[in-house]
Design a protein around this motif. Structure first.
Motif, PDB file in Angstrom:
ATOM      1  N   TYR A   1      -5.496  -7.474  -1.690  1.00  0.00           N
ATOM      2  CA  TYR A   1      -4.976  -6.812  -2.886  1.00  0.00           C
ATOM      3  C   TYR A   1      -3.907  -7.707  -3.497  1.00  0.00           C
ATOM      4  CZ  TYR A   1      -6.893  -2.904  -0.183  1.00  0.00           C
ATOM      5  OH  TYR A   1      -7.702  -2.094   0.580  1.00  0.00           O
TER       6      TYR A   1
ATOM      7  N   PRO B   1      -0.864  -8.373  -6.874  1.00  0.00           N
ATOM      8  CA  PRO B   1       0.073  -7.634  -7.726  1.00  0.00           C
ATOM      9  C   PRO B   1      -0.279  -7.576  -9.201  1.00  0.00           C
ATOM     10  CG  PRO B   1       1.005  -9.739  -7.054  1.00  0.00           C
ATOM     11  CD  PRO B   1      -0.249  -9.560  -6.265  1.00  0.00           C
TER      12      PRO B   1
ATOM     13  N   PHE C   1       3.792   0.300  -3.640  1.00  0.00           N
ATOM     14  CA  PHE C   1       2.570   0.238  -2.841  1.00  0.00           C
ATOM     15  C   PHE C   1       2.775  -0.629  -1.597  1.00  0.00           C
ATOM     16  CE2 PHE C   1      -1.397  -2.258  -2.064  1.00  0.00           C
ATOM     17  CZ  PHE C   1      -2.148  -1.247  -1.485  1.00  0.00           C
TER      18      PHE C   1
ATOM     19  N   ILE D   1      -5.438  -0.666  -8.304  1.00  0.00           N
ATOM     20  CA  ILE D   1      -4.992  -1.914  -7.695  1.00  0.00           C
ATOM     21  C   ILE D   1      -6.155  -2.890  -7.692  1.00  0.00           C
ATOM     22  CG2 ILE D   1      -4.158  -2.984  -5.552  1.00  0.00           C
ATOM     23  CD1 ILE D   1      -2.884  -0.210  -4.937  1.00  0.00           C
TER      24      ILE D   1
ATOM     25  N   ALA E   1      -8.402   1.231  -5.287  1.00  0.00           N
ATOM     26  CA  ALA E   1      -8.440  -0.233  -5.332  1.00  0.00           C
ATOM     27  C   ALA E   1      -9.884  -0.663  -5.545  1.00  0.00           C
ATOM     28  CB  ALA E   1      -7.883  -0.839  -4.048  1.00  0.00           C
TER      29      ALA E   1
ATOM     30  N   TRP F   1       3.263  -1.767  -7.926  1.00  0.00           N
ATOM     31  CA  TRP F   1       2.927  -2.672  -6.831  1.00  0.00           C
ATOM     32  C   TRP F   1       3.993  -2.684  -5.746  1.00  0.00           C
ATOM     33  CZ3 TRP F   1      -0.937  -5.146  -4.621  1.00  0.00           C
ATOM     34  CH2 TRP F   1      -0.655  -6.167  -3.724  1.00  0.00           C
TER      35      TRP F   1
END
Length: 254
Positions: free
Chosen positions: A97, A99, A247, A81, A56, A244
């Motif tokens: 975070y 999408p 995740f 991400i 990320a 996503w």
């Protein structure tokens, strides 16, 4: 690519999923404290060399270097991400975070609205540049990204979650810019998806110090500002697909 890498990186993992190595806190050269070697190209290459499956991008108070990282990640079979490390009004660092790029752009507008208009001094704080796939500078941030937003942690959390994002107070074990160092406690009504700890401790040591955290969800991240720190520690996520939705489910299963 060996058979293990193929299984980990294919788009579908089969029933029960597969365990992925994720470093969910990485800064680029856009962060004033991030080394200029932290270009998207170098980050993606190093993450692959370290055996990471997911990363990320979380620059301080900005999402403007995420797009290139995501594009390079797709080309190199690495799930990237898009996110941000927010410095709240209380000087608490938190991870968010999102999408997709549309949500990231929306959140960038929020950041622009609440980041004080204080000019960055590169000699004191460091350079703040976004670059393309070939390390060419495409954007220079004039505002000092190291500054705190003019909005509190509860309001930031509400904004992130209202945008279908993931909200995680960062490196809560640290003696500076953590929720415990700044507030001394986690507000009872604060909504969050998990808590992050750094390489400096373990969940066992932290919950021994703060017994009320027993049973909470935790991620472990590098907070990398230099290429050699990428993947220093990682979180293991069990996911069926590198997308996503998978995740989010994996975070909620921690």
């Amino acid at each position: 690519m060996d058979s293990e890498s193929f299984i980990r990186n294919s788009s579908f993992r089969g029933r029960g999923g597969c365990t992925f190595k994720a470093d969910l806190h990485i800064h680029t050269c856009l962060s004033p404290c991030g080394d200029l070697e932290m270009s998207p190209q170098n980050i993606i290459r190093t993450a692959k060399e370290k055996g990471l499956d997911i990363i990320a991008i979380t620059d301080h108070n900005s999402t403007r270097n995420v797009r290139t990282c995501m594009e390079l990640g797709k080309k190199n079979n690495l799930f990237v991400i898009g996110g941000c490390e927010i410095n709240t009004q209380e000087e608490v660092h938190c991870l968010a975070y999102f999408p997709d790029l549309e949500k990231l752009d929306e959140f960038q507008n929020f950041l622009d609205e609440h980041l004080p208009d204080i000019k960055n001094n590169p000699d004191i704080f460091g350079h703040q540049v976004a670059v393309d796939e070939d390390d060419n500078i495409i954007y220079k941030e004039e505002k000092a990204l190291i500054m705190a937003l003019d909005i509190d942690i509860e309001s930031v959390s509400e904004k992130v979650l209202s945008m279908s994002g993931i909200f995680i107070p960062a490196h809560i074990d640290r003696s500076k810019n953590s929720i415990f160092s700044q507030l001394g406690f986690i507000p009872f009504d604060l909504k969050y998806n998990a808590l992050e700890i750094s390489w400096r401790t373990t969940v066992e040591k932290l919950t021994e110090k703060y017994p009320k955290l027993t049973g909470k969800r935790f991620i472990l991240s590098s907070d990398a500002h230099y290429p050699e720190d990428i993947g220093r520690v990682h979180t293991k996520l069990k996911m069926e697909k590198t997308d996503w939705e998978s995740f989010v489910k994996a975070i909620h299963r921690l």
